[in-house]
Structure formats: C-alpha cells, structure tokens
Write an enzyme that holds these catalytic residues in place. Structure first.
Site, PDB file in Angstrom:
ATOM      1  N   ARG A  20      41.396   5.225 -17.226  1.00  0.00           N
ATOM      2  CA  ARG A  20      42.509   4.849 -16.391  1.00  0.00           C
ATOM      3  C   ARG A  20      42.323   5.604 -14.798  1.00  0.00           C
ATOM      4  O   ARG A  20      43.129   6.176 -14.102  1.00  0.00           O
ATOM      5  CB  ARG A  20      43.904   5.557 -16.841  1.00  0.00           C
ATOM      6  CG  ARG A  20      44.557   4.829 -17.831  1.00  0.00           C
ATOM      7  CD  ARG A  20      45.906   5.221 -18.219  1.00  0.00           C
ATOM      8  NE  ARG A  20      46.475   4.553 -19.303  1.00  0.00           N
ATOM      9  CZ  ARG A  20      46.478   4.952 -20.543  1.00  0.00           C
ATOM     10  NH1 ARG A  20      45.864   5.927 -20.891  1.00  0.00           N
ATOM     11  NH2 ARG A  20      46.993   4.065 -21.502  1.00  0.00           N
ATOM     12  N   LYS A  39      38.906  -0.305  -1.122  1.00  0.00           N
ATOM     13  CA  LYS A  39      38.959  -1.757  -2.072  1.00  0.00           C
ATOM     14  C   LYS A  39      37.957  -1.917  -2.709  1.00  0.00           C
ATOM     15  O   LYS A  39      36.780  -1.418  -2.619  1.00  0.00           O
ATOM     16  CB  LYS A  39      39.006  -2.806  -0.826  1.00  0.00           C
ATOM     17  CG  LYS A  39      40.286  -3.567  -0.360  1.00  0.00           C
ATOM     18  CD  LYS A  39      39.838  -4.565   0.244  1.00  0.00           C
ATOM     19  CE  LYS A  39      41.282  -5.408   1.159  1.00  0.00           C
ATOM     20  NZ  LYS A  39      41.073  -6.535   1.879  1.00  0.00           N
ATOM     21  N   GLU A  69      29.734  -7.951  10.646  1.00  0.00           N
ATOM     22  CA  GLU A  69      30.960  -6.845  10.439  1.00  0.00           C
ATOM     23  C   GLU A  69      31.132  -5.852  11.529  1.00  0.00           C
ATOM     24  O   GLU A  69      32.542  -5.756  11.945  1.00  0.00           O
ATOM     25  CB  GLU A  69      30.855  -5.964   9.073  1.00  0.00           C
ATOM     26  CG  GLU A  69      30.730  -6.719   7.640  1.00  0.00           C
ATOM     27  CD  GLU A  69      31.903  -7.461   7.343  1.00  0.00           C
ATOM     28  OE1 GLU A  69      33.056  -7.650   8.125  1.00  0.00           O
ATOM     29  OE2 GLU A  69      31.747  -8.139   6.288  1.00  0.00           O
ATOM     30  N   LYS A 119      37.331   0.603  11.696  1.00  0.00           N
ATOM     31  CA  LYS A 119      37.675   0.587  10.316  1.00  0.00           C
ATOM     32  C   LYS A 119      38.753   1.380   9.803  1.00  0.00           C
ATOM     33  O   LYS A 119      39.729   1.337   9.039  1.00  0.00           O
ATOM     34  CB  LYS A 119      36.685   0.348   9.212  1.00  0.00           C
ATOM     35  CG  LYS A 119      36.779   0.198   7.804  1.00  0.00           C
ATOM     36  CD  LYS A 119      37.454  -1.341   7.666  1.00  0.00           C
ATOM     37  CE  LYS A 119      37.662  -1.553   5.977  1.00  0.00           C
ATOM     38  NZ  LYS A 119      36.392  -1.660   5.059  1.00  0.00           N
ATOM     39  N   GLU A 133      47.146  -3.243   2.814  1.00  0.00           N
ATOM     40  CA  GLU A 133      46.993  -4.542   3.273  1.00  0.00           C
ATOM     41  C   GLU A 133      48.350  -5.318   3.130  1.00  0.00           C
ATOM     42  O   GLU A 133      48.468  -6.556   2.844  1.00  0.00           O
ATOM     43  CB  GLU A 133      45.965  -5.333   2.417  1.00  0.00           C
ATOM     44  CG  GLU A 133      45.543  -6.599   3.438  1.00  0.00           C
ATOM     45  CD  GLU A 133      43.962  -7.271   2.941  1.00  0.00           C
ATOM     46  OE1 GLU A 133      43.513  -7.559   3.620  1.00  0.00           O
ATOM     47  OE2 GLU A 133      44.159  -7.036   1.794  1.00  0.00           O
ATOM     48  N   ARG A 140      46.495  -4.700   8.259  1.00  0.00           N
ATOM     49  CA  ARG A 140      44.933  -4.634   7.811  1.00  0.00           C
ATOM     50  C   ARG A 140      44.447  -5.984   7.459  1.00  0.00           C
ATOM     51  O   ARG A 140      43.043  -6.196   7.329  1.00  0.00           O
ATOM     52  CB  ARG A 140      44.942  -3.779   6.442  1.00  0.00           C
ATOM     53  CG  ARG A 140      43.475  -3.538   5.736  1.00  0.00           C
ATOM     54  CD  ARG A 140      43.536  -2.606   4.650  1.00  0.00           C
ATOM     55  NE  ARG A 140      42.216  -2.560   4.132  1.00  0.00           N
ATOM     56  CZ  ARG A 140      41.820  -1.768   3.171  1.00  0.00           C
ATOM     57  NH1 ARG A 140      42.612  -0.672   2.858  1.00  0.00           N
ATOM     58  NH2 ARG A 140      40.361  -1.676   2.858  1.00  0.00           N
ATOM     59  N   ASN A 181      40.240  -9.493   7.897  1.00  0.00           N
ATOM     60  CA  ASN A 181      39.640 -10.792   7.317  1.00  0.00           C
ATOM     61  C   ASN A 181      39.292 -11.928   8.488  1.00  0.00           C
ATOM     62  O   ASN A 181      38.923 -12.990   8.016  1.00  0.00           O
ATOM     63  CB  ASN A 181      40.770 -11.222   6.605  1.00  0.00           C
ATOM     64  CG  ASN A 181      41.050 -10.545   5.322  1.00  0.00           C
ATOM     65  OD1 ASN A 181      40.088 -10.101   4.516  1.00  0.00           O
ATOM     66  ND2 ASN A 181      42.152 -10.098   5.243  1.00  0.00           N
ATOM     67  N   HIS A 185      36.639 -14.203   7.533  1.00  0.00           N
ATOM     68  CA  HIS A 185      36.168 -14.266   5.970  1.00  0.00           C
ATOM     69  C   HIS A 185      36.767 -15.443   5.467  1.00  0.00           C
ATOM     70  O   HIS A 185      36.490 -15.786   4.295  1.00  0.00           O
ATOM     71  CB  HIS A 185      36.745 -12.906   5.515  1.00  0.00           C
ATOM     72  CG  HIS A 185      35.874 -11.668   5.791  1.00  0.00           C
ATOM     73  ND1 HIS A 185      35.752 -11.282   7.080  1.00  0.00           N
ATOM     74  CD2 HIS A 185      35.151 -10.768   5.168  1.00  0.00           C
ATOM     75  CE1 HIS A 185      34.869 -10.201   7.187  1.00  0.00           C
ATOM     76  NE2 HIS A 185      34.742 -10.060   5.874  1.00  0.00           N
ATOM     77  N   HIS A 190      34.001 -16.533   3.117  1.00  0.00           N
ATOM     78  CA  HIS A 190      34.056 -16.576   1.676  1.00  0.00           C
ATOM     79  C   HIS A 190      33.729 -17.711   0.835  1.00  0.00           C
ATOM     80  O   HIS A 190      33.207 -17.965  -0.073  1.00  0.00           O
ATOM     81  CB  HIS A 190      35.283 -15.946   1.107  1.00  0.00           C
ATOM     82  CG  HIS A 190      35.263 -14.433   1.419  1.00  0.00           C
ATOM     83  ND1 HIS A 190      36.457 -13.867   1.061  1.00  0.00           N
ATOM     84  CD2 HIS A 190      34.309 -13.475   1.399  1.00  0.00           C
ATOM     85  CE1 HIS A 190      35.928 -12.547   1.390  1.00  0.00           C
ATOM     86  NE2 HIS A 190      35.021 -12.361   1.577  1.00  0.00           N
ATOM     87  N   HIS A 197      26.328 -12.546   2.948  1.00  0.00           N
ATOM     88  CA  HIS A 197      27.935 -12.469   3.124  1.00  0.00           C
ATOM     89  C   HIS A 197      27.919 -12.463   4.478  1.00  0.00           C
ATOM     90  O   HIS A 197      28.863 -13.130   5.134  1.00  0.00           O
ATOM     91  CB  HIS A 197      28.402 -11.157   2.165  1.00  0.00           C
ATOM     92  CG  HIS A 197      29.464 -11.032   2.763  1.00  0.00           C
ATOM     93  ND1 HIS A 197      30.756 -11.412   2.295  1.00  0.00           N
ATOM     94  CD2 HIS A 197      30.151  -9.990   3.510  1.00  0.00           C
ATOM     95  CE1 HIS A 197      32.021 -11.189   3.022  1.00  0.00           C
ATOM     96  NE2 HIS A 197      31.546 -10.081   3.310  1.00  0.00           N
TER      97      HIS A 197
END
Length: 370
Positions: free
Chosen positions: A119, A140, A182, A224, A234, A238, A242, A245, A249, A260
């Site tokens: 956990r 993330k 980025e 960032k 998000e 936030r 993206n 992206h 993606h 990427h």
C-alpha cells in the site's frame, strides 16, 4: 547545487540538481533509515551509472538492483508483476524504498511499484535523461496496458528528486531531442522568454555543454513546478501539460521508431496547426518554427508512415477525453493555452489535411480555406 521544493498534498519534496550528484546520494538520504533499497533501472543505464549509485548507498543501506529491458515495452503489467515478486522474495517491508534510476519508463514503473507495494513505500526519483526533467516532477506514476499509454496509474509524489546533470552528457541525439521537446512544450504553454531562449541558444543542435543550458533547464523545471502545484491531481489547469501529447501518444503507439519526445514534437506542430485554424490566421505554426524543428531533427512530415485510422482509434482512449469528444490543448498565443474539444470525425479530417501540407512552405491557412 540547485534546489527546488515542490509543494504536494502528500508532502513537499525537493528537487536537487547538480553535476555529479549521484555520488552524493548517501548524504542526501542521511535522514532516512530504510530497511532495504531497490534500485530499478534499465539495460542502457545500468552499465553507465548503476555501480556508482550502489557504491554511494551501500555503506548506509542494504541495496538491491533490478534491471529492466530498455524501452517503453517494459512499462507493462508483466514487468510490474515481476518486480513485485522479486521484492516479496527478498523480504522487502514497509520501511523499504524504491529508487528509479533512468528515464521516464523507469520512473513511471518504479513509482507505480512503490505506490502499490504494501500500500505504498518510499519512492525516490534519480533521473538520467533530459525528458525525465519533466516526468520526474509532479508525482504521476503509471504503466501501459494493451498499447494504451499510462492508462493504469495514480498520483504518488517521490520523497525527493536527485537530478545528476552529468548523466545528460551520455545521451544520444535522439534522447536529447526527446527531452528538449518537453522544454519547448513548457515554453509554448507558459513562457515566451523560455521558448525564445531555446530557439536563440540552440538554432541548429542541442548541446547540454552550452553555458546557458542549465539555466534553461531550471526554468523548464520551474514551469512544471508552477503548473503541478496549481493543480496537483489534474482536475483543471495541469491538463495544459498535455500540449502536443494527444496526437503524440497516438503516433508513439504506432512504433515508427521515434522517441516519445519526437512524437510529442510532431503533436505540437499539429496542435499549433489546429490553433491557427481556430484563430483563422497563420501566426503560430510559422515556416521559421517548422524550419527550426527540422534543423533539430524532429519529424515534420509523416504522410508516408502514419495510419490515420489507427491514430484515431488510439486517441479515442486518451484519458483527457470526455463524452466521446477528443480534447486538445491549443494556444491563443505563447503562454496562453486552452482546451478545445473535437469529434473523432473532425480530427480525422484535420489530420488528413495536415499530412498533405508542406509545412516548410507555410501559407496553409489560406490554402485550407480557399
């Protein structure tokens, strides 16, 4: 040494940035008494930096290592299960810690392991790529499922980020481009000065030895920081991170051989194209900008390799979508992003048109409208 503190709901954490910092990990972690430490890295990074980190930590902790096959395919349920079984067999307990040594794949997977084992145990990011200046900050963590990127994951901030910028010197040109994309993204969504600095400083190639590189890198990380602190989970703002992206993606999922960041760069060009269509004039996707992307080696024409139907199918599963519509991050101008939703049919039309354009010539708004 530079230090940036990220304020997070689950606890603030520092980002330490310095040349050669991997050798100082013991001192940075002096307040912790972890029972065991697992370093998760990949087959590319292990031969370069794993021994250094093991040596730096072995006098203080009981250190184990797990080496992943390099590449996005390792961010999978299979590898996730294998690591959990390894930790269980080595009797890792709740006072253990996981260190992600590598790029975005190692960071995402190791973070997801740490967030779920018993956990949740301690997690430390030790990025070794330029792209990870972005992915290591913000909490993330995720793995991929059936070709859909980051569809299984959660928010789980690290205890700290230890960013040794010396590791950037061993990156290939493609890996540098991946992270540089980025940085460009951060400029577009938040800071014209950063974007202009990137264009002026690196007109033809990306050089991590340049005197201005670390300053621009710090500014990118600070952007960032500002975005994730304003919307950690998000729920709203936030999502601007993206930018590029959504299509990026989907292009990456086709496994065309691009990194990427290269896919995100192509996605940014498409997002700028959509932004210009919304504005009804050509101010964002200029031929000068396309020429800069081209000089740096980013893909600017995928008309011969991109399967539009597959792209649309992949985009439909994007986590940012709602009510069957595809949400894109666009910009009114540099530093002013917003969300615009489209139907899959609309995006398919725009993408087909985009693929026919010679972006280096510009003038596509007039051609598209008339």
């Amino acid at each position: 040494m530079h230090k940036i503190t990220i304020h997070a709901n689950q606890g603030d954490y520092p980002v330490f940035i310095k040349h050669g910092l991997r050798h100082e990990m013991k001192e940075l972690l002096t307040e912790y008494e972890f029972s065991q430490v697992l370093i998760i890295t990949d087959s590319n990074v292990s031969g370069l930096y794993l021994k250094d980190v093991e040596v730096a930590l072995k006098d203080k902790f009981n250190v184990f290592s797990y080496v992943l096959p390099a590449g996005e395919n390792s961010k999978s349920m299979k590898q996730y299960e294998l690591i959990l079984n390894y930790m269980l067999n080595q009797n890792f307990d709740r006072n253990s810690a996981v260190i992600a040594l590598g790029g975005g794949v190692a960071g995402d997977l190791a973070g997801f392991v740490a967030s779920t084992y018993m956990r949740g145990i301690a997690f430390i990011q030790a990025p070794t790529t330029l792209q990870a200046h972005d992915s290591s900050v913000g909490g993330k963590v995720a793995i991929n499922l059936n070709g859909t990127k980051n569809i299984v994951g959660q928010f789980y901030p690290p205890k700290m980020v230890i960013y040794d910028t010396e590791t950037l010197l061993t990156l290939s040109k493609n890996e540098l481009k991946s992270g540089f994309a980025e940085m460009i993204k951060h400029g577009f969504i938040a800071d014209r000065t950063l974007l202009e600095g990137l264009i002026k400083t690196f007109p033809k190639q990306i050089d991590p030895n340049h005197a201005s590189f670390n300053h621009l890198l710090l500014e990118s990380i600070r952007i960032k920081q500002q975005v994730v602190e304003s919307d950690e989970l998000e729920k709203g703002h936030r999502k601007v991170l993206n930018f590029g992206h959504t299509l990026g993606h989907a292009v990456e999922a086709q496994q065309l051989g691009y990194t990427h960041g290269e896919c995100v760069a192509y996605g940014m060009l498409f997002a700028l194209y959509l932004s210009d269509l919304e504005l009804n004039y050509h101010t964002l996707l200029t031929s000068d900008l396309v020429e800069w992307f081209n000089r740096l080696g980013f893909p600017i024409n995928l008309s011969s390799s991109l399967n539009v139907d597959k792209v649309i199918q992949t985009i439909k599963y994007d986590k940012k979508n709602s009510n069957g519509r595809i949400n894109f991050i666009l910009i009114e101008e540099t530093g002013k992003p917003y969300t615009k939703s489209y139907t899959p049919v609309e995006i398919k039309h725009y993408l087909h048109t985009f693929l026919t354009l010679d972006l280096l010539k510009g003038g596509y708004i007039e051609n598209n409208n008339g």
